[in-house]
Design a protein around this motif. Structure first.
Motif, PDB file in Angstrom:
ATOM      1  N   PHE A  66      37.440  35.639  34.683  1.00  0.00           N
ATOM      2  CA  PHE A  66      36.744  36.726  33.993  1.00  0.00           C
ATOM      3  C   PHE A  66      35.441  37.096  34.706  1.00  0.00           C
ATOM      4  CE2 PHE A  66      39.084  34.655  30.355  1.00  0.00           C
ATOM      5  CZ  PHE A  66      40.053  35.651  30.265  1.00  0.00           C
ATOM      6  N   ARG A  67      34.740  36.114  35.244  1.00  0.00           N
ATOM      7  CA  ARG A  67      33.512  36.411  35.991  1.00  0.00           C
ATOM      8  C   ARG A  67      33.826  37.219  37.253  1.00  0.00           C
ATOM      9  NH1 ARG A  67      30.533  35.665  31.684  1.00  0.00           N
ATOM     10  NH2 ARG A  67      30.121  33.488  31.150  1.00  0.00           N
ATOM     11  N   PHE A  68      34.962  36.941  37.872  1.00  0.00           N
ATOM     12  CA  PHE A  68      35.387  37.724  39.038  1.00  0.00           C
ATOM     13  C   PHE A  68      35.548  39.194  38.656  1.00  0.00           C
ATOM     14  CE2 PHE A  68      38.987  39.642  41.362  1.00  0.00           C
ATOM     15  CZ  PHE A  68      38.486  39.595  42.658  1.00  0.00           C
TER      16      PHE A  68
ATOM     17  N   GLU B 203      43.217  47.583  46.796  1.00  0.00           N
ATOM     18  CA  GLU B 203      43.529  48.962  47.205  1.00  0.00           C
ATOM     19  C   GLU B 203      43.847  49.835  45.998  1.00  0.00           C
ATOM     20  OE1 GLU B 203      43.459  46.410  50.475  1.00  0.00           O
ATOM     21  OE2 GLU B 203      44.777  46.223  48.728  1.00  0.00           O
ATOM     22  N   LYS B 204      44.482  49.258  44.992  1.00  0.00           N
ATOM     23  CA  LYS B 204      44.801  50.031  43.783  1.00  0.00           C
ATOM     24  C   LYS B 204      43.536  50.414  43.025  1.00  0.00           C
ATOM     25  CE  LYS B 204      49.325  47.834  43.305  1.00  0.00           C
ATOM     26  NZ  LYS B 204      50.169  46.895  42.520  1.00  0.00           N
TER      27      LYS B 204
ATOM     28  N   LEU C 295      36.361  31.762  45.951  1.00  0.00           N
ATOM     29  CA  LEU C 295      37.521  32.004  45.101  1.00  0.00           C
ATOM     30  C   LEU C 295      38.658  32.656  45.893  1.00  0.00           C
ATOM     31  CD1 LEU C 295      38.028  31.443  42.110  1.00  0.00           C
ATOM     32  CD2 LEU C 295      37.393  33.808  41.610  1.00  0.00           C
ATOM     33  N   LEU C 296      38.328  33.646  46.717  1.00  0.00           N
ATOM     34  CA  LEU C 296      39.359  34.333  47.504  1.00  0.00           C
ATOM     35  C   LEU C 296      39.932  33.416  48.578  1.00  0.00           C
ATOM     36  CD1 LEU C 296      37.831  37.915  47.855  1.00  0.00           C
ATOM     37  CD2 LEU C 296      39.541  37.090  46.220  1.00  0.00           C
TER      38      LEU C 296
ATOM     39  N   ASP D 268      45.606  38.095  42.883  1.00  0.00           N
ATOM     40  CA  ASP D 268      46.296  39.326  43.263  1.00  0.00           C
ATOM     41  C   ASP D 268      45.386  40.355  43.922  1.00  0.00           C
ATOM     42  OD1 ASP D 268      48.943  38.714  42.465  1.00  0.00           O
ATOM     43  OD2 ASP D 268      48.364  38.978  40.367  1.00  0.00           O
ATOM     44  N   TRP D 269      44.103  40.073  44.017  1.00  0.00           N
ATOM     45  CA  TRP D 269      43.169  40.996  44.664  1.00  0.00           C
ATOM     46  C   TRP D 269      43.666  41.365  46.056  1.00  0.00           C
ATOM     47  CZ3 TRP D 269      39.764  44.268  43.127  1.00  0.00           C
ATOM     48  CH2 TRP D 269      38.716  44.705  43.949  1.00  0.00           C
ATOM     49  N   GLU D 270      44.177  40.381  46.773  1.00  0.00           N
ATOM     50  CA  GLU D 270      44.755  40.646  48.089  1.00  0.00           C
ATOM     51  C   GLU D 270      46.275  40.491  48.092  1.00  0.00           C
ATOM     52  OE1 GLU D 270      42.639  38.139  50.826  1.00  0.00           O
ATOM     53  OE2 GLU D 270      40.785  39.299  50.665  1.00  0.00           O
TER      54      GLU D 270
END
Length: 375
Positions: A238-240, A190-191, A281-282, A182-184
């Motif tokens: 979790f490492r992310f 942005e949040k 990962l992304l 959900d990062w992108e």
């Protein structure tokens, strides 16, 4: 256990979420013996943050967590719960609900208390002074019955901005859905930046996206294993998060002892991802998402050609979330804030929008499929 500084206290970087506790037969039938064993192990291994809520396990979670934690000195743990604004019928009951929550949890105060699930559906009510929610909770903080006040949000960036513009100076922390997918995809990046602007630390919910990121296809998992042979797939999530400076507490809704043990083991060390690992990962996230969503870029050429005046890019964004997740509550919740005549069901299938779509998306088919998935 890793600990993070929050004001004048130390919080365990891993918090125990009480939304998915072990059950006996159904969601409301919590296995209290198994829960007690998990809490005992968590306390023994350094977890000091416990998160529950009014509606979790059909109202049973607060009571069970209150009973299990009652075996420990009150100052040895931090308890969080929330005002249930996800149900608009609760908006005029803040005092009644708050008093009942104290009784259910068997405590005199809450260490952390949140406006629950700030989103499109309830933002107007949360900001409406007639309900007096903000004023009441601030008074409870003044009275010492709330030590720290914050909010959780499943809403869009714009909804969060409205809430922060109104109450941001009083918010001490914010809980958002944050994970590497959900990062992108959900704009979590942005949040986080928005919260950084207000100097508000981040609490993480859904770090494994309801378990979706706990397992990956063998070929995908192998890409990660090459980079970190000793790291499990869940630990990558979790490492992310350990690489995001403003993240203070990561909540995990662990439903069995093994999940708890493995997560605690991960949080014994801080090993944030490097750039290559993060990029990998992304990239995997992008591949996962691209397989099940329509490639709308929100150019908005379509909107000027829609005789129904639909906000097609916004509807397609909700469609993508609903399709990828395989259902869930986010899209239906967001649609509640939109007039019925602007729902996907209002699409008449004229295809005028499709004639100008640079991505050649079959928008009318997506709207029809969206309606089918919602019903």
């Amino acid at each position: 256990m890793i600990y993070k500084k929050f004001q004048d206290i130390e919080l365990s970087a891993l918090g125990m979420g009480a939304m998915r506790l072990p059950t006996v037969e159904n969601y409301s039938d919590i296995d209290e013996k198994a829960t007690q064993e998990m809490v005992d192990y968590a306390m023994e291994h350094g977890i000091n943050y416990y998160d529950t809520a009014w509606g979790y396990h059909d109202g049973q979670s607060e009571m069970v967590m209150g009973r299990t934690l009652s075996h420990y000195p009150r100052d040895s743990f931090f308890l969080a719960t929330k005002f249930p604004g996800y149900d608009l019928s609760n908006m005029d009951k803040v005092e009644t609900i708050f008093e009942e929550q104290l009784k259910k949890c068997g405590v005199d105060y809450f260490d952390f208390y949140l406006f629950h699930n700030v989103c499109e559906m309830n933002i107007d009510a949360y900001l409406d002074p007639q309900y007096g929610i903000y004023e009441y909770l601030m008074q409870q903080k003044k009275n010492g019955r709330i030590r720290h006040l914050g909010f959780s949000a499943h809403g869009s960036y714009n909804v969060m901005k409205r809430f922060l513009d109104a109450y941001g100076e009083s918010m001490e922390f914010c809980q958002i859905q944050l994970n590497w997918l959900d990062w992108e995809f959900q704009g979590a990046k942005e949040k986080v930046s928005l919260l950084n602007e207000y100097h508000i630390p981040v609490w993480v919910m859904e770090p494994l996206r309801g378990g979706k990121l706990a397992t990956l296809p063998e070929e995908t998992a192998e890409k990660l294993s090459v980079l970190r042979p000793d790291e499990s797939v869940p630990s990558w999530a979790f490492r992310f998060l350990q690489g995001i400076d403003s993240v203070t507490v990561t909540l995990s809704g662990m439903s069995n002892f093994e999940q708890l043990r493995e997560n605690i083991e991960t949080f014994e060390t801080e090993k944030p991802l490097n750039k290559k690992e993060t990029d990998t990962l992304l990239s995997i996230a992008g591949e996962m998402v691209s397989k099940s969503i329509v490639p709308c870029t929100a150019c908005r050429y379509c909107t000027a050609h829609c005789p129904q005046g639909l906000d097609i890019p916004s509807l397609l964004e909700l469609y993508n979330e609903h399709s990828f997740t395989g259902g869930g509550f986010l899209a239906p919740m967001a649609l509640q804030a939109i007039p019925q005549d602007k729902h996907p069901s209002a699409c008449i299938g004229c295809r005028s929008c499709e004639a100008v779509c640079p991505q050649q998306i079959k928008i009318s088919e997506a709207m029809a499929d969206f309606c089918t998935k919602l019903n």
